[in-house]
Design an enzyme around this catalytic site. Structure first.
Site, short mmCIF file in Angstrom:
data_model
loop_
_atom_site.label_atom_id
_atom_site.label_comp_id
_atom_site.label_asym_id
_atom_site.label_seq_id
_atom_site.Cartn_x
_atom_site.Cartn_y
_atom_site.Cartn_z
N GLU A 163 -6.64 -8.97 -16.17
CA GLU A 163 -7.05 -7.95 -17.13
C GLU A 163 -6.00 -6.86 -17.39
O GLU A 163 -6.22 -5.66 -17.13
CB GLU A 163 -8.35 -7.28 -16.67
CG GLU A 163 -9.52 -8.22 -16.60
CD GLU A 163 -10.85 -7.55 -16.32
OE1 GLU A 163 -11.88 -8.22 -16.50
OE2 GLU A 163 -10.86 -6.36 -15.93
N GLU A 373 -14.38 -14.65 -14.75
CA GLU A 373 -15.40 -13.65 -14.40
C GLU A 373 -16.49 -13.69 -15.44
O GLU A 373 -16.22 -13.78 -16.64
CB GLU A 373 -14.84 -12.22 -14.36
CG GLU A 373 -13.99 -11.87 -13.17
CD GLU A 373 -13.60 -10.38 -13.17
OE1 GLU A 373 -14.35 -9.54 -13.71
OE2 GLU A 373 -12.53 -10.07 -12.62
#
Length: 468
Positions: A163, A373
């Site tokens: 991320e 995720e």
């Protein structure tokens, strides 16, 4: 339909959020060890000094994962545990811990899926400019090489970064993550570029060194959709996807930056310092990426920004809740009356997830995808001593069904990793929301307890999601 035999059902965690042992066995300081202790930066001033003590209790935790039938465990390696100062001497005790963790996974037939960087930068590098300093790129490549050499005989799945949009934007635009800087737009774009170059160089090293297995990167995936068909709002959708998706995915998978964003940044004097050599390494390594990891929780619903709102800084404005304008004021995210939301106002939309995966395939072709995720942050109710996290089951069930539809529709999804394997420290939010299949009782010596979702996911894995 059952999910394919080689489809991996997993769950994930991150070093700072679970390990604890922040100053044990030679580990150096991370930026989060320092940042989390600045008053007001985290909910109730929580930090990862102990977290859920996975460092000392990993055998117990892996045994629970094995009982759940988990096929793969995605975890990250703490850079300052391996290189206390980011560079220099290797900490052998740090390598020993991860060797033991990997071996414990393999003992239980759990595939280790390793993330090299999940936000915990060595503080020594942060103090030299962090990801704005290109020396950090060199240091990361050495760290990656050390991990490849130390664990590559047993690890066949590698993620370089987790991320980039979060640690770069919250670090340099809103100040909610280290180094806590607000409004440095040029710094934000420079750090993203440096991260992409670090990724590309690590991928090239991995391939040139002859390591087996696969390597890729994990990005946030929150595709933007206009709130209606109005021309100005469809423009907002295009603009949002260009900056939030294409800027991050294009240099990895196409080896070049999106022209729309490059032109805009050039006009505004915000284009990062990029050398020809750096652009070349992005170009030549793009075909070497074996997969892209998607962290999906919710989409963006966007409209033209019709107000004088500007992006606000701080923890409370960095939660992902809709209502904020983009950094450049072009669009804003919107909470819609006809959508379903979590307690933290994150939209629950498996439909947008599936539509977004088709958008990716349309732009990047048949790239292999791992859902690295996906999960629900909630306050889990305890009824008669049992953790009845029905909303989590419903959330994951809906999104796993979307993954199953994606596979049926020809999208190359190779695995699903729920966030998270075990309740953990939620960065800025402390412990006020839970994500795990395994409950951690902070009032009872961090005792572990299986949730309702633990038993549900075990059945999903055992049946290969046949009944979804």
């Amino acid at each position: 339909m059952k999910m394919p035999k080689d489809f991996l059902f997993g769950a994930a965690s991150a070093s700072y959020q679970v390990e604890g042992a922040w100053n044990e066995d030679g580990k150096g300081l991370s930026n989060w060890d320092v940042f989390s202790k600045i008053p007001g930066k985290t909910f109730e001033n929580t930090n990862g000094d102990v977290a859920v003590d996975h460092y000392h209790r990993y055998k117990e935790d892996i045994a629970l994962m094995a009982e759940m039938g988990l096929e793969s465990y995605r975890f990250s390696i703490s850079w300052p545990r391996v290189f206390p100062n980011g560079t220099g001497e290797v900490n052998e005790k740090g390598l020993e811990f991860y060797n033991n963790l990997i071996d414990e996974c393999l003992k239980h037939d759990i595939v280790p899926f390793v993330t090299l960087y999940h936000w915990d930068l060595p503080q020594a590098l942060e103090e030299k400019g962090g990801w704005k300093n290109k020396e950090t790129v060199d240091a990361f490549v050495r760290f990656a090489d050390t991990c490849f050499q130390s664990f590559g005989d047993r690890v066949n799945h590698w993620i370089t970064f987790n991320e980039a949009v979060i640690f770069c934007s919250l670090g340099y635009l809103t100040g909610a993550h280290p180094p806590g800087i607000e409004g440095d737009v040029k710094g934000y774009f420079q750090t993203t570029h440096n991260v992409f170059v670090a990724h590309a160089r690590a991928v090239e090293l991995f391939k040139q060194s002859g390591h087996t297995g696969e390597i890729g990167i994990t990005h946030v995936f929150n595709p933007a959709f206009s709130i209606d068909d109005a021309e100005e709002n469809k423009f907002a959708e295009m603009h949002a996807n260009a900056y939030a998706t294409h800027w991050f995915y294009d240099p990895i998978l196409k080896g070049e930056y999106p022209e729309y964003v490059v032109n805009a940044l050039s006009e505004q004097g915000l284009l990062p310092d990029m050398t020809e050599e750096e652009l070349d390494v992005l170009k030549r390594t793009a075909p070497m990426n074996d997969f892209i990891g998607l962290n999906y929780y919710s989409p963006q619903r966007v409209m033209k920004n019709d107000s004088v709102l500007v992006m606000a800084g701080g923890r409370e404005n960095s939660t992902g809740r809709p209502g904020n304008p983009s950094f450049d004021g072009v669009y804003k995210t919107v909470k819609m009356d006809d959508k379903v939301y979590t307690k933290w106002d994150w939209e629950i939309s498996p439909e947008a997830f599936l539509a977004g995966m088709h958008m990716l395939k349309d732009r990047y072709g048949d790239v292999k995808i791992y859902i690295t995720e996906n999960g629900l942050g909630d306050v889990d109710p305890i009824v008669d001593g049992e953790i009845t996290d029905t909303p989590r089951i419903e959330y994951i069930e809906g999104h796993l069904r979307a993954v199953k539809h994606a596979v049926q529709q020809g999208i190359n999804v190779a695995g699903y990793y729920a966030w998270s394997a075990i309740d953990l420290l939620s960065w800025l939010n402390g412990y006020k929301k839970q994500y795990g299949f395994i409950y951690v009782d902070h009032n009872n010596g961090l005792a572990r307890k299986k949730k309702q979702s633990f038993h549900w996911y075990k059945e999903i894995i055992a049946t290969r999601a046949e009944d979804l």
